[in-house]
Scaffold this motif. Structure first.
Motif, PDB file in Angstrom:
ATOM      1  N   GLU A   6       0.835  -1.212   0.000  1.00  0.00           N
ATOM      2  CA  GLU A   6       0.000   0.000   0.000  1.00  0.00           C
ATOM      3  C   GLU A   6       0.863   1.253   0.000  1.00  0.00           C
ATOM      4  OE1 GLU A   6      -3.883  -1.643   2.482  1.00  0.00           O
ATOM      5  OE2 GLU A   6      -2.120  -0.920   3.581  1.00  0.00           O
ATOM      6  N   ALA A   7       1.937   1.244   0.779  1.00  0.00           N
ATOM      7  CA  ALA A   7       2.825   2.407   0.839  1.00  0.00           C
ATOM      8  C   ALA A   7       3.486   2.643  -0.514  1.00  0.00           C
ATOM      9  CB  ALA A   7       3.880   2.206   1.923  1.00  0.00           C
ATOM     10  N   ALA A   8       3.922   1.584  -1.157  1.00  0.00           N
ATOM     11  CA  ALA A   8       4.526   1.709  -2.493  1.00  0.00           C
ATOM     12  C   ALA A   8       3.522   2.288  -3.481  1.00  0.00           C
ATOM     13  CB  ALA A   8       5.031   0.352  -2.969  1.00  0.00           C
ATOM     14  N   ARG A   9       2.319   1.749  -3.473  1.00  0.00           N
ATOM     15  CA  ARG A   9       1.263   2.245  -4.366  1.00  0.00           C
ATOM     16  C   ARG A   9       0.938   3.701  -4.051  1.00  0.00           C
ATOM     17  NH1 ARG A   9      -1.655  -1.924  -3.977  1.00  0.00           N
ATOM     18  NH2 ARG A   9      -3.000  -1.265  -2.287  1.00  0.00           N
ATOM     19  N   LYS A  24      10.939  -1.001  -5.924  1.00  0.00           N
ATOM     20  CA  LYS A  24      11.492   0.357  -5.938  1.00  0.00           C
ATOM     21  C   LYS A  24      11.297   1.001  -4.574  1.00  0.00           C
ATOM     22  CE  LYS A  24      13.263   3.137  -8.419  1.00  0.00           C
ATOM     23  NZ  LYS A  24      14.736   3.360  -8.407  1.00  0.00           N
ATOM     24  N   PHE A  25      10.153   0.759  -3.950  1.00  0.00           N
ATOM     25  CA  PHE A  25       9.898   1.301  -2.622  1.00  0.00           C
ATOM     26  C   PHE A  25      10.935   0.787  -1.627  1.00  0.00           C
ATOM     27  CE2 PHE A  25       7.734   1.328   1.522  1.00  0.00           C
ATOM     28  CZ  PHE A  25       7.452   2.680   1.615  1.00  0.00           C
ATOM     29  N   ASP A  26      11.239  -0.517  -1.692  1.00  0.00           N
ATOM     30  CA  ASP A  26      12.275  -1.087  -0.825  1.00  0.00           C
ATOM     31  C   ASP A  26      13.606  -0.370  -1.033  1.00  0.00           C
ATOM     32  OD1 ASP A  26      10.427  -2.927   0.115  1.00  0.00           O
ATOM     33  OD2 ASP A  26      11.153  -4.563  -1.162  1.00  0.00           O
ATOM     34  N   ASP A  27      13.953  -0.101  -2.285  1.00  0.00           N
ATOM     35  CA  ASP A  27      15.193   0.622  -2.592  1.00  0.00           C
ATOM     36  C   ASP A  27      15.172   2.023  -1.983  1.00  0.00           C
ATOM     37  OD1 ASP A  27      16.105  -1.537  -4.074  1.00  0.00           O
ATOM     38  OD2 ASP A  27      15.528  -0.673  -6.007  1.00  0.00           O
ATOM     39  N   LEU A  28      14.042   2.706  -2.090  1.00  0.00           N
ATOM     40  CA  LEU A  28      13.925   4.060  -1.542  1.00  0.00           C
ATOM     41  C   LEU A  28      14.064   4.059  -0.020  1.00  0.00           C
ATOM     42  CD1 LEU A  28      10.985   5.359  -3.768  1.00  0.00           C
ATOM     43  CD2 LEU A  28      13.368   6.123  -3.872  1.00  0.00           C
ATOM     44  N   VAL A  29      13.509   3.045   0.635  1.00  0.00           N
ATOM     45  CA  VAL A  29      13.636   2.924   2.092  1.00  0.00           C
ATOM     46  C   VAL A  29      15.094   2.657   2.455  1.00  0.00           C
ATOM     47  CG1 VAL A  29      12.988   1.558   4.119  1.00  0.00           C
ATOM     48  CG2 VAL A  29      11.242   2.185   2.437  1.00  0.00           C
ATOM     49  N   THR A  30      15.745   1.756   1.734  1.00  0.00           N
ATOM     50  CA  THR A  30      17.145   1.429   1.996  1.00  0.00           C
ATOM     51  C   THR A  30      18.041   2.655   1.809  1.00  0.00           C
ATOM     52  OG1 THR A  30      16.813  -0.862   1.313  1.00  0.00           O
ATOM     53  CG2 THR A  30      19.070  -0.049   1.283  1.00  0.00           C
ATOM     54  N   ARG A  31      17.775   3.453   0.777  1.00  0.00           N
ATOM     55  CA  ARG A  31      18.558   4.674   0.511  1.00  0.00           C
ATOM     56  C   ARG A  31      18.264   5.787   1.497  1.00  0.00           C
ATOM     57  NH1 ARG A  31      17.247   5.426  -5.699  1.00  0.00           N
ATOM     58  NH2 ARG A  31      16.219   7.220  -4.794  1.00  0.00           N
ATOM     59  N   GLY A  32      17.154   5.679   2.211  1.00  0.00           N
ATOM     60  CA  GLY A  32      16.768   6.731   3.139  1.00  0.00           C
ATOM     61  C   GLY A  32      15.880   7.797   2.528  1.00  0.00           C
ATOM     62  N   ASP A  33      15.428   7.565   1.289  1.00  0.00           N
ATOM     63  CA  ASP A  33      14.528   8.522   0.632  1.00  0.00           C
ATOM     64  C   ASP A  33      13.083   8.351   1.079  1.00  0.00           C
ATOM     65  OD1 ASP A  33      16.551   9.778  -0.805  1.00  0.00           O
ATOM     66  OD2 ASP A  33      16.390   8.358  -2.467  1.00  0.00           O
ATOM     67  N   MET A  34      12.762   7.200   1.632  1.00  0.00           N
ATOM     68  CA  MET A  34      11.457   6.940   2.229  1.00  0.00           C
ATOM     69  C   MET A  34      11.705   6.478   3.664  1.00  0.00           C
ATOM     70  SD  MET A  34       8.742   7.503   0.419  1.00  0.00           S
ATOM     71  CE  MET A  34       9.128   8.732  -0.816  1.00  0.00           C
ATOM     72  N   PRO A  35      10.745   6.716   4.555  1.00  0.00           N
ATOM     73  CA  PRO A  35      10.951   6.384   5.971  1.00  0.00           C
ATOM     74  C   PRO A  35      10.950   4.884   6.232  1.00  0.00           C
ATOM     75  CG  PRO A  35       8.687   7.069   5.598  1.00  0.00           C
ATOM     76  CD  PRO A  35       9.421   7.301   4.304  1.00  0.00           C
ATOM     77  N   LYS A  36      11.549   4.521   7.332  1.00  0.00           N
ATOM     78  CA  LYS A  36      11.496   3.141   7.800  1.00  0.00           C
ATOM     79  C   LYS A  36      10.101   2.906   8.389  1.00  0.00           C
ATOM     80  CE  LYS A  36      16.374   2.581   8.813  1.00  0.00           C
ATOM     81  NZ  LYS A  36      16.666   1.817   7.629  1.00  0.00           N
ATOM     82  N   PRO A  37       9.669   1.660   8.423  1.00  0.00           N
ATOM     83  CA  PRO A  37       8.334   1.366   8.953  1.00  0.00           C
ATOM     84  C   PRO A  37       8.300   1.371  10.474  1.00  0.00           C
ATOM     85  CG  PRO A  37       9.434  -0.661   8.349  1.00  0.00           C
ATOM     86  CD  PRO A  37      10.349   0.457   7.937  1.00  0.00           C
TER      87      PRO A  37
END
Length: 81
Positions: free
Chosen positions: A21-24, A32-45
């Motif tokens: 849902e967060a990716a969507r 891609k969402f996982d990559d963004l979280v790993t890079r720090g561009d999206m927050p951790k859960p």
């Protein structure tokens, strides 16, 4: 037969979102969402017992911080740049 969700008298978007849902929500694939979280561009859960949930408000803030796309040559020509 799957159980139908209970109808709610107040319509509201959920605050906590699953990974898919967060990716969507931000408009990318789950990978891609996982990559963004790993890079720090999206927050951790956040974790609630065994569940992993992303805060919709934190996603909004992170999305606002993403860089704007550079203008392409055609857009620049139309704007006289």
């Amino acid at each position: 037969m799957s159980r139908q969700p209970r109808a709610d008298a107040i319509a509201y978007p959920p605050r906590g979102l699953s990974r898919d849902e967060a990716a969507r929500y931000v408009g990318v694939s789950s990978t891609k969402f996982d990559d963004l979280v790993t890079r720090g561009d999206m927050p951790k859960p956040k974790r609630i017992d065994g569940r992993v949930i992303w805060d919709r408000f934190a996603l909004d803030m992170a999305f606002n911080e993403l860089p704007e796309a550079r203008a392409n040559v055609i857009d620049m020509a139309r704007n006289g740049q």
